[in-house]
Design a protein around this motif. Structure first.
Motif, PDB file in Angstrom:
ATOM      1  N   VAL A  92      33.047  45.257  48.634  1.00 27.83           N
ATOM      2  CA  VAL A  92      33.673  44.085  47.264  1.00 27.83           C
ATOM      3  C   VAL A  92      34.917  45.431  47.381  1.00 27.83           C
ATOM      4  O   VAL A  92      34.567  46.409  47.208  1.00 27.83           O
ATOM      5  N   PHE A  93      36.330  44.222  47.149  1.00 37.47           N
ATOM      6  CA  PHE A  93      37.260  44.574  46.467  1.00 37.47           C
ATOM      7  C   PHE A  93      37.342  45.257  45.168  1.00 37.47           C
ATOM      8  O   PHE A  93      36.745  43.887  44.273  1.00 37.47           O
ATOM      9  N   GLU A  94      38.025  46.001  43.979  1.00 33.64           N
ATOM     10  CA  GLU A  94      37.827  46.013  42.765  1.00 33.64           C
ATOM     11  C   GLU A  94      39.303  46.991  42.729  1.00 33.64           C
ATOM     12  O   GLU A  94      40.006  48.054  43.050  1.00 33.64           O
ATOM     13  N   PRO A  95      40.091  45.865  41.516  1.00 35.18           N
ATOM     14  CA  PRO A  95      39.833  44.465  41.380  1.00 35.18           C
ATOM     15  C   PRO A  95      39.723  43.335  42.316  1.00 35.18           C
ATOM     16  O   PRO A  95      40.571  43.588  43.479  1.00 35.18           O
ATOM     17  N   ALA A  96      39.313  41.959  42.779  1.00 33.52           N
ATOM     18  CA  ALA A  96      39.194  41.194  42.990  1.00 33.52           C
ATOM     19  C   ALA A  96      40.069  40.058  43.139  1.00 33.52           C
ATOM     20  O   ALA A  96      40.791  39.392  44.286  1.00 33.52           O
ATOM     21  N   PHE A  97      41.384  40.910  41.831  1.00 35.17           N
ATOM     22  CA  PHE A  97      42.333  39.994  41.332  1.00 35.17           C
ATOM     23  C   PHE A  97      43.351  40.799  41.211  1.00 35.17           C
ATOM     24  O   PHE A  97      42.865  41.506  40.165  1.00 35.17           O
ATOM     25  N   VAL A  98      44.483  41.087  41.990  1.00 36.23           N
ATOM     26  CA  VAL A  98      45.574  41.379  40.863  1.00 36.23           C
ATOM     27  C   VAL A  98      47.010  40.665  41.310  1.00 36.23           C
ATOM     28  O   VAL A  98      47.451  39.994  41.970  1.00 36.23           O
ATOM     29  N   LYS A  99      47.500  41.037  39.549  1.00 39.54           N
ATOM     30  CA  LYS A  99      48.575  40.082  39.667  1.00 39.54           C
ATOM     31  C   LYS A  99      49.855  41.049  39.694  1.00 39.54           C
ATOM     32  O   LYS A  99      49.584  42.208  38.928  1.00 39.54           O
ATOM     33  N   LEU A 100      50.576  40.814  40.438  1.00 35.45           N
ATOM     34  CA  LEU A 100      52.279  41.746  41.097  1.00 35.45           C
ATOM     35  C   LEU A 100      53.882  41.521  39.968  1.00 35.45           C
ATOM     36  O   LEU A 100      54.025  39.726  40.247  1.00 35.45           O
ATOM     37  N   VAL A 124      49.584  49.682  41.916  1.00 35.21           N
ATOM     38  CA  VAL A 124      48.095  49.198  41.325  1.00 35.21           C
ATOM     39  C   VAL A 124      47.250  49.561  42.418  1.00 35.21           C
ATOM     40  O   VAL A 124      47.216  49.310  43.556  1.00 35.21           O
ATOM     41  N   ASP A 125      45.859  50.539  42.491  1.00 34.27           N
ATOM     42  CA  ASP A 125      45.067  51.011  42.861  1.00 34.27           C
ATOM     43  C   ASP A 125      43.668  49.762  43.313  1.00 34.27           C
ATOM     44  O   ASP A 125      43.558  49.236  42.271  1.00 34.27           O
ATOM     45  N   VAL A 126      43.523  49.215  44.480  1.00 35.39           N
ATOM     46  CA  VAL A 126      42.222  48.613  44.311  1.00 35.39           C
ATOM     47  C   VAL A 126      41.471  49.493  45.957  1.00 35.39           C
ATOM     48  O   VAL A 126      40.990  49.871  46.472  1.00 35.39           O
TER      49      VAL A 126
END
Length: 143
Positions: free
Chosen positions: A38-46, A24-26
């Motif tokens: 900011v980090f985009e996205p601010a929430f990542v589910k792995l 996933v790219d952040v």
């Protein structure tokens, strides 16, 4: 001949495992949908074995684990300023990540690995800047 077949089988097995994992790219941004720094996205589910590629879309940012905000047994990481970093997450749990130069400005990210449904006790304790805590709480709402 048997060595070649064994090597080919081993390579096939490794490649098959890699096909199941995801990256996933952040993006690390000066300005994004949620505001500045900011980090985009601010929430990542792995799922365990997936990776996050931290993309230095703007200069002056890094990604690193936040003290006290990673599962037991997980290895902390620290990326260099202005450099892309790819991290594979094998230990299930909740990870807090921040940009060191912009932590006080709230540049944070939450990564949930595996079947995480609750915030671990003490996850937001310690020295967390006010803006960072607000953004961590907003990201945790996505659990």
């Amino acid at each position: 001949m048997i060595r070649q077949l064994t090597a080919a089988a081993a390579i096939s097995f490794v490649l098959a495992g890699a096909a199941w994992s995801e990256t996933v790219d952040v993006k690390m941004l000066n300005k994004g949908e949620a505001g500045t720094m900011v980090f985009e996205p601010a929430f990542v589910k792995l799922i365990p074995g997936d990776s996050v590629r931290f993309v230095a879309a703007n200069k002056g940012h890094n990604a690193q684990t936040s003290d006290g905000m990673l599962p037991e047994g997980a290895t902390p990481f620290v990326g260099k300023i202005n450099e892309e970093l790819t991290v594979t997450f094998g230990v299930p749990g909740l990870y807090g990540v921040h940009c060191k130069p912009h932590y006080a400005m709230g540049m944070v990210l939450v990564i949930a690995v595996g079947d995480v449904t609750n915030v671990p006790e003490g996850f937001l304790e310690g020295r967390v800047p006010k803006k960072a805590k607000e953004r961590f709480e907003a990201a945790l709402a996505d659990l």
